[in-house]
Write an enzyme that holds these catalytic residues in place. Sequence first.
Site, PDB file in Angstrom:
ATOM      1  N   HIS A  78       0.829  -1.199   0.000  1.00  0.00           N
ATOM      2  CA  HIS A  78       0.000   0.000   0.000  1.00  0.00           C
ATOM      3  C   HIS A  78       0.867   1.255   0.000  1.00  0.00           C
ATOM      4  O   HIS A  78       2.013   1.244   0.460  1.00  0.00           O
ATOM      5  CB  HIS A  78      -0.932   0.004   1.206  1.00  0.00           C
ATOM      6  N   GLU A  80       0.716   3.955   1.805  1.00  0.00           N
ATOM      7  CA  GLU A  80       1.113   4.379   3.143  1.00  0.00           C
ATOM      8  C   GLU A  80       2.266   3.518   3.662  1.00  0.00           C
ATOM      9  O   GLU A  80       3.223   4.022   4.244  1.00  0.00           O
ATOM     10  CB  GLU A  80      -0.072   4.268   4.120  1.00  0.00           C
ATOM     11  N   CYS A 106      -6.348   1.547   5.316  1.00  0.00           N
ATOM     12  CA  CYS A 106      -6.913   0.281   5.775  1.00  0.00           C
ATOM     13  C   CYS A 106      -6.385   0.003   7.180  1.00  0.00           C
ATOM     14  O   CYS A 106      -5.501   0.706   7.679  1.00  0.00           O
ATOM     15  CB  CYS A 106      -6.523  -0.857   4.822  1.00  0.00           C
ATOM     16  N   CYS A 109      -2.485  -0.571   7.379  1.00  0.00           N
ATOM     17  CA  CYS A 109      -1.739   0.686   7.314  1.00  0.00           C
ATOM     18  C   CYS A 109      -1.942   1.497   8.589  1.00  0.00           C
ATOM     19  O   CYS A 109      -1.001   2.120   9.095  1.00  0.00           O
ATOM     20  CB  CYS A 109      -2.161   1.492   6.094  1.00  0.00           C
TER      21      CYS A 109
END
Length: 147
Positions: A78, A80, A106, A109
Amino acid sequence: MSRPSWDDYFMDIVEVVKTRSTCIRRQVGAIIVKDNRILATGYNGAPSKCKHCEDIGCLRQQLGIPSGQRHELCRAIHAEQNAIVQAAAAGICISGATLYCTTQPCVLCAKMMINAGIKRILYKGDYPDELALSMLSEAGVETVRVE
């Protein structure tokens, strides 16, 4: 001529960062900022030296996995996570920083950001993960959804 606020400025930059994404389902960008200085950027895509979904197809799409579920069945890291990893690889402390993102984080993260010491998150788009917002709130991380 009026200058954008710092938050608007960084949210504009994160839109450019996401254009590097190699995900075929959702392009996401993130930047980590402290004292109005960009410390790290990240976008979603396969790890370094691995094939990208735009080249070999999306496993999640092939299996019909809905957004927000079964994160482990994805080649991508991801945005992040990528920004946090990039900061760590460069030895940059991100404790107390703000993370700007094109999409709500999410839960995976969110947990990383909590433990990394991120204090504030600004994001644009929704993501189907109420647990992430709940945990961020519980940990005292300010979250702001911007239009």
